[in-house]
Write a protein that holds these residues in place. Sequence first.
Motif, short mmCIF file in Angstrom:
data_model
loop_
_atom_site.label_atom_id
_atom_site.label_comp_id
_atom_site.label_asym_id
_atom_site.label_seq_id
_atom_site.Cartn_x
_atom_site.Cartn_y
_atom_site.Cartn_z
N ILE A 64 -84.97 -76.99 -79.63
CA ILE A 64 -85.28 -75.98 -80.65
C ILE A 64 -84.31 -76.18 -81.80
O ILE A 64 -83.09 -76.13 -81.62
CB ILE A 64 -85.15 -74.56 -80.07
N ASP A 65 -84.84 -76.44 -83.00
CA ASP A 65 -83.96 -76.71 -84.13
C ASP A 65 -83.48 -75.42 -84.77
O ASP A 65 -83.90 -74.31 -84.40
CB ASP A 65 -84.62 -77.66 -85.14
N ASP A 66 -82.60 -75.55 -85.76
CA ASP A 66 -81.98 -74.37 -86.36
C ASP A 66 -82.99 -73.45 -87.02
O ASP A 66 -82.92 -72.22 -86.88
CB ASP A 66 -80.93 -74.80 -87.39
N ARG B 33 -86.97 -73.07 -97.84
CA ARG B 33 -85.54 -73.32 -97.68
C ARG B 33 -84.87 -73.17 -99.03
O ARG B 33 -85.33 -73.77 -100.01
CB ARG B 33 -85.30 -74.72 -97.09
N ASP C 70 -81.57 -77.00 -76.23
CA ASP C 70 -81.98 -78.29 -76.78
C ASP C 70 -83.50 -78.28 -76.95
O ASP C 70 -84.23 -77.71 -76.14
CB ASP C 70 -81.58 -79.43 -75.84
N ARG D 270 -73.65 -74.74 -80.29
CA ARG D 270 -74.65 -74.28 -81.27
C ARG D 270 -75.23 -72.96 -80.79
O ARG D 270 -75.72 -72.85 -79.66
CB ARG D 270 -75.75 -75.33 -81.43
N SER E 242 -74.71 -72.86 -90.27
CA SER E 242 -75.49 -73.97 -90.81
C SER E 242 -76.71 -73.47 -91.57
O SER E 242 -77.10 -74.05 -92.58
CB SER E 242 -75.94 -74.92 -89.69
N ARG E 243 -77.34 -72.40 -91.08
CA ARG E 243 -78.46 -71.75 -91.76
C ARG E 243 -78.39 -70.25 -91.51
O ARG E 243 -78.03 -69.79 -90.43
CB ARG E 243 -79.80 -72.29 -91.23
N GLN F 36 -86.23 -73.11 -86.37
CA GLN F 36 -87.04 -72.45 -85.35
C GLN F 36 -86.26 -71.31 -84.69
O GLN F 36 -86.79 -70.22 -84.45
CB GLN F 36 -87.47 -73.45 -84.29
N ASP G 168 -79.29 -72.16 -96.97
CA ASP G 168 -78.27 -73.17 -96.69
C ASP G 168 -76.99 -72.75 -97.37
O ASP G 168 -76.87 -72.81 -98.59
CB ASP G 168 -78.72 -74.54 -97.21
#
Length: 290
Positions: free
Chosen positions: A75-77, A262, A73, A46, A6-7, A79, A287
Amino acid sequence: MLIDVSRAGVNFADVHIRQSNYLSEIQLPYVLGSEVVGRRRIDGQRVLAFTIRGGGYAECAVAPQGTTFEVPDGIDDGQALALAVQGNTAWHLLHTCARLQRKDSVVVFAAAGGVGTLAIQLARRAGAGRIIAVASTPAKRQLALGLGADVAVDSTGTDHLTERLIEANRGHKADIVLEMTGALSLNQSLKALAPFGRLVAFGYASGRAATLGTRDLIASSQAVMGFALPQIYPIRGMLAHSMKELWDAVLSGDVTPHIGGRYPLSKIQHAHMDLQERRTTGKLLLDPAS
């Protein structure tokens, strides 16, 4: 493990590898990228993964099971990616290499970069004394101060850098210096390092590596150490330990990764040029779907 990305993360080491002036030669063809976040094909979980031998700038990447970690959970991608190469580098610079003790004064070069922004926060979390950020522009120095540095020093021009560092530390030499610029600033930093102080070199962004004299090190009772993150990958438990420390630091609110940019994968050239020209701060994300 096969991962749908995803990243992907961008690091200054990628620039060095592309320019063929990093620690070792690469074999072509080669896909850059040492860290990804995405979904593990086998179960859809994930994960954050270190790809070890490149391959991260892609829609799908392969990583060893031993360097793949489930992302908690909360912590986003972005981070998570900031905590991979750069977060672990910052943690091991402070704890494994410099052996940070409470109240130690710490100088952080490239303080607005991916490693620097995290090193400041991790040093504060560990109880460091005076934290001195070194950065090239007023905006970058202000960012470092906002993240917990006590004072920020202009890195442009090395003629009086030693004096500036000592002045920033209230007239005292520093206990720890984290240095990644290269020859001129490293030699000036050594003059600002206290007896029994520890300087850890983790890069030479200027392209000029330093030459050190044994006599000077003995006379000053200083320690100089280099660090490259891949050295810890084969050591059982080492990466897992620092990853847990980093997850905990973010989930507790003590550390907030700074996402500086990004880019679509189609604009990777722009990301590299921005890095080379020192226009970026924090973590850069790719991305692969665009």
